[in-house]
Design an enzyme around this catalytic site. Structure first.
Site, PDB file in Angstrom:
ATOM      1  N   ASP A   8      -8.693  -1.056  -6.000  1.00  0.00           N
ATOM      2  CA  ASP A   8      -9.642  -0.153  -5.352  1.00  0.00           C
ATOM      3  C   ASP A   8      -9.129   1.287  -5.310  1.00  0.00           C
ATOM      4  OD1 ASP A   8      -7.608  -1.108  -3.634  1.00  0.00           O
ATOM      5  OD2 ASP A   8      -8.659  -0.307  -1.901  1.00  0.00           O
ATOM      6  N   GLU A   9     -10.074   2.180  -5.192  1.00  0.00           N
ATOM      7  CA  GLU A   9      -9.823   3.577  -4.822  1.00  0.00           C
ATOM      8  C   GLU A   9      -8.695   4.217  -5.635  1.00  0.00           C
ATOM      9  OE1 GLU A   9     -11.216   3.532  -0.201  1.00  0.00           O
ATOM     10  OE2 GLU A   9      -9.145   2.991  -0.553  1.00  0.00           O
ATOM     11  N   TRP A  55      -8.362  -3.387   8.250  1.00  0.00           N
ATOM     12  CA  TRP A  55      -7.379  -2.391   7.798  1.00  0.00           C
ATOM     13  C   TRP A  55      -6.682  -1.839   9.033  1.00  0.00           C
ATOM     14  CZ3 TRP A  55      -6.821  -2.720   2.771  1.00  0.00           C
ATOM     15  CH2 TRP A  55      -7.901  -3.162   2.002  1.00  0.00           C
ATOM     16  N   THR A  56      -5.429  -1.446   8.865  1.00  0.00           N
ATOM     17  CA  THR A  56      -4.672  -1.114  10.083  1.00  0.00           C
ATOM     18  C   THR A  56      -4.143   0.322  10.123  1.00  0.00           C
ATOM     19  OG1 THR A  56      -2.654  -2.045   9.114  1.00  0.00           O
ATOM     20  CG2 THR A  56      -3.999  -3.521  10.479  1.00  0.00           C
ATOM     21  N   GLU A  57      -4.789   1.232   9.395  1.00  0.00           N
ATOM     22  CA  GLU A  57      -4.334   2.616   9.505  1.00  0.00           C
ATOM     23  C   GLU A  57      -4.259   3.050  10.972  1.00  0.00           C
ATOM     24  OE1 GLU A  57      -6.599   1.600   7.312  1.00  0.00           O
ATOM     25  OE2 GLU A  57      -6.824   2.981   5.622  1.00  0.00           O
ATOM     26  N   TYR A 115     -16.411  -4.722   8.043  1.00  0.00           N
ATOM     27  CA  TYR A 115     -15.204  -3.898   8.150  1.00  0.00           C
ATOM     28  C   TYR A 115     -14.808  -3.746   9.613  1.00  0.00           C
ATOM     29  CZ  TYR A 115     -13.705  -2.826   3.493  1.00  0.00           C
ATOM     30  OH  TYR A 115     -13.143  -2.940   2.252  1.00  0.00           O
ATOM     31  N   ASP A 127       0.857  -1.184   0.000  1.00  0.00           N
ATOM     32  CA  ASP A 127       0.000   0.000   0.000  1.00  0.00           C
ATOM     33  C   ASP A 127       0.895   1.236   0.000  1.00  0.00           C
ATOM     34  OD1 ASP A 127      -2.324   1.774   0.449  1.00  0.00           O
ATOM     35  OD2 ASP A 127      -3.338  -0.098   0.928  1.00  0.00           O
ATOM     36  N   HIS A 180      -3.062   2.996  -4.601  1.00  0.00           N
ATOM     37  CA  HIS A 180      -2.417   2.528  -3.355  1.00  0.00           C
ATOM     38  C   HIS A 180      -0.969   2.092  -3.586  1.00  0.00           C
ATOM     39  CE1 HIS A 180      -5.913   2.621  -0.647  1.00  0.00           C
ATOM     40  NE2 HIS A 180      -6.630   2.285  -1.708  1.00  0.00           N
ATOM     41  N   TRP A 238     -16.846  -4.919  -1.672  1.00  0.00           N
ATOM     42  CA  TRP A 238     -16.616  -4.224  -0.396  1.00  0.00           C
ATOM     43  C   TRP A 238     -17.477  -2.977  -0.243  1.00  0.00           C
ATOM     44  CZ3 TRP A 238     -14.272   0.652   0.555  1.00  0.00           C
ATOM     45  CH2 TRP A 238     -13.773   1.314  -0.570  1.00  0.00           C
TER      46      TRP A 238
HETATM   47  C1  ACM Z   1     -11.098  -1.000   0.419  1.00  0.00           C
HETATM   48  O1  ACM Z   1     -11.606  -0.963   1.557  1.00  0.00           O
HETATM   49  N1  ACM Z   1     -10.543   0.083  -0.095  1.00  0.00           N
HETATM   50  C2  ACM Z   1     -11.109  -2.210  -0.365  1.00  0.00           C
END
Ligand code: ACM
Length: 637
Positions: free
Chosen positions: A354-355, A492-494, A446, A203, A277, A421
């Protein structure tokens, strides 16, 4: 008559005591569980017996059980080929039992012996997990427990999973987690019968897998500046701040993790997230970007570099995308996927997708030339062009492609599977196109979202409570279930800086998802689930593992009242809790006012505090919420 009533009373009390001490509380709930009379006593001479073992896997499962049991009991149980006394027998079926399939099992616990029978070693492993959950909680203790009677209630269990894909996604990029932590994650997944670990390996904040032909991915891409606080709001790193925070898995580490996962009947799905990403990759190899100045880019350390404009598309303040118009990108990806495919035996590779912020593509002459050459009408089609090329590369390595649901935009690659997602719509669309789907919608799955009120939880931009996660249903109405491979939860680990907090975010919601992907739909029942969760909490306490106690805290709702003051409504996720509150800045306990109906906040109050009790004992955390926050929630200026 009197005698009869007294007798009945004692029978009732006896049965109740029996039921209390011996009630099975398995997560995920098995297909069928019948409690029988009697119990099995695990002794220091209990034999763990394997009847047949052609390839060594049954022996591995038996050894797993022996070493698990030996730790807290202090016994020295051994695996044997034959026994006559008290035993736990693991047997492969001689004829394939279709109903059980590859992962199902039959477990019979009776006085004197336990039998686990399955078609495949995976089924035996899941039977073992159920057996372990039937043992007293102390079986989870990290140290030897003295003088404990290790009894197991007599039961017959028939069990098999609803879905073949039961996943958890672990983001090791935003914060790096060690090999030992990944193994601990695997240990816990296995206990709840997950079989798929999705590793988010790359990422903007770090590239976490050694690619031998591209050494800068890890010499540069795996490191950023250590920051503490709230991710995405960090100050910009200074030029002289050391870039020594992070890490990566060597290829030997990966092989070791893959082997460890295999021993726990878990496949690993590697994700290389492209074309968005990708800042860590671009910091290492700036020539992969279309954007001039990319050679100045650095791995992100949590400072803001993206915005969500009102229309909802990503807008990059810098260009974190691989350039779809650059042939070098495909050479790069060929190298990456060659090495990734060789390391991970699982049939799929995840390409992210994604994104993708495309505002730099809009301005890029290279992208414009690509669009003309390939007759691509818009940026969706540019993205789709990229995805289709990636699919070809991945397939050339003998793997199948899966990506986040944005890979549908501009046209799905011919064979790609879709991980839905952004809700379930992407999954529905892909299934209608006869593509395989894994459901992992933000709305239910999530696990990075807060699991209780923002007044007490570490801040994240959205909330997903346990009872909502428990509502996860992977097969949407009107969709042919054969395209839905299963479901998974994503962590996710932000905002997850260490493994203790990772456990807090996972559990108990990962129990809810485990039950949603394993247990029959009709067996799911929230009121039955909650006490089983609480049994797991007791076991986690003994194992010194963290979990979120958020189900015990109040749900706080504020609306604008008749006097332009907030009116607070309190409720709880689970039944049987009493809430006590204060507005005078002191800490409430059970001698304070008990919440019974919506309350108007006193005019000059500054802080509301509340705490929950059950059966007269404190059970929730002290929650404090500024009246200013209540006003803001109620829309009062
Ligand atoms: C995602 O949560 N951007 C896949």
């Amino acid at each position: 008559m009197q005698r009869c009533t007294t007798l009945l009373f004692f029978v009732f009390v006896f049965c109740n005591v029996l039921a209390q001490s011996q009630k099975a509380a398995i997560i995920p709930e098995p297909v069928l569980l019948e409690q029988k009379e009697g119990e099995f006593l695990l002794k220091n001479n209990t034999a763990i017996e394997i009847a047949s073992d052609n390839n060594g896997s049954v022996n591995e499962v038996a050894n797993y059980l022996a070493s698990f049991l030996n730790k807290p009991t202090g016994y020295n149980l051994n695996v044997t080929k034959a026994s006559s006394g008290n035993s736990i027998k693991l047997m492969l079926n001689t004829a394939y039992n279709k109903e059980l399939g590859d992962e199902g099992y039959m477990l019979t616990v009776a006085t004197g012996n336990v039998t686990i029978a399955a078609n495949k070693p995976a089924g035996l492993f899941y039977g073992v997990q159920t057996f372990i959950q039937l043992l007293p909680n102390e079986i989870e203790s990290k140290t030897v427990v003295d003088k404990k009677e290790w009894t197991v209630p007599a039961v017959v269990v028939k069990d098999y999973p609803r879905f073949g894909w039961r996943g958890l996604m672990f983001d090791v990029s935003r914060h790096f987690f060690t090999k030992a932590e990944v193994k601990a994650f695997i240990d816990d997944m296995a206990k709840y019968k997950y079989n798929l670990l999705h590793l988010h390996l790359t990422d903007d904040q770090g590239w976490r897998i050694e690619i031998k032909s591209l050494p800068k991915l890890t010499s540069i891409g795996a490191w950023n500046v250590k920051k503490i606080g709230t991710f995405n709001y960090f100050s910009d790193p200074l030029p002289d701040e050391p870039r020594d925070y992070g890490g990566f898995f060597t290829q030997d580490d990966i092989r070791d993790i893959v082997q460890y996962a295999k021993e726990h009947f878990i496949n690993i799905l590697p994700e290389i997230d492209v074309p968005g990403h990708s800042l860590a990759a671009i910091a290492a190899y700036p020539e992969l970007s279309c954007t001039p100045g990319a050679d100045k880019y650095q791995v992100n350390s949590g400072e803001k570099f993206m915005v969500w404009p009102p229309k909802g598309h990503f807008y990059g303040l810098l260009d974190n995308t691989l350039c779809p118009a650059n042939p070098k990108v495909y050479e790069f990806l060929d190298k990456v996927f060659t090495e990734v495919a060789a390391l991970f035996p699982f049939e799929y590779i995840h390409m992210g997708g994604d994104e993708t912020a495309r505002n730099f593509w809009e301005k890029s002459p290279q992208i414009k030339a690509l669009m003309q050459r390939e007759k691509l009408k818009n940026l969706d089609e540019v993205q789709s062009y990229f995805v289709k090329k990636v699919e070809k590369i991945v397939e050339s390595k003998g793997k199948k492609l899966i990506g986040w649901d944005e890979i549908l935009q501009g046209g799905l690659a011919p064979n790609a599977a879709v991980m839905s997602w952004r809700g379930i719509d992407g999954g529905i669309a892909a299934a209608k196109l006869k593509h395989e789907v894994v459901m992992s919608p933000t709305t239910y799955a999530y696990l990075d979202y807060m699991q209780g009120d923002a007044a007490i939880e570490p801040p994240v931009y959205a909330t997903l409570r346990l009872n909502k996660a428990y509502g996860f249903e992977p097969v949407p109405e009107g969709v042919d279930a054969k395209y839905i491979k299963g479901g998974q939860a994503n962590l996710w680990t932000e905002q997850v800086y260490n493994f203790r907090h990772l456990q807090y975010m996972l559990w108990p919601r990962a129990f809810a998802i485990a039950e949603s992907v394993w247990s029959p739909k009709e067996k799911k029942n929230w009121n039955d689930f909650v006490p089983r969760v609480e049994r797991q909490f007791e076991r986690f306490d003994l194992a010194e593992k963290k979990y979120a106690p958020s189900i015990y805290d109040p749900i706080i709702t504020a609306t604008n009242g008749p006097n332009n003051l907030p009116v607070v409504e309190l409720s709880t996720e689970i039944e049987g809790l009493d809430i006590f509150y204060s507005f005078d800045n002191s800490f409430p306990d059970k001698f304070y006012p008990k919440y019974t109906a919506p309350i108007e906040v006193p005019k000059d109050a500054v802080t509301m505090r509340m705490i929950t009790y059950r059966d007269g004992k404190v059970i929730g955390r002290m929650v404090s919420i500024p009246v200013a926050t209540l006003k803001s929630r109620a829309g009062i200026k």
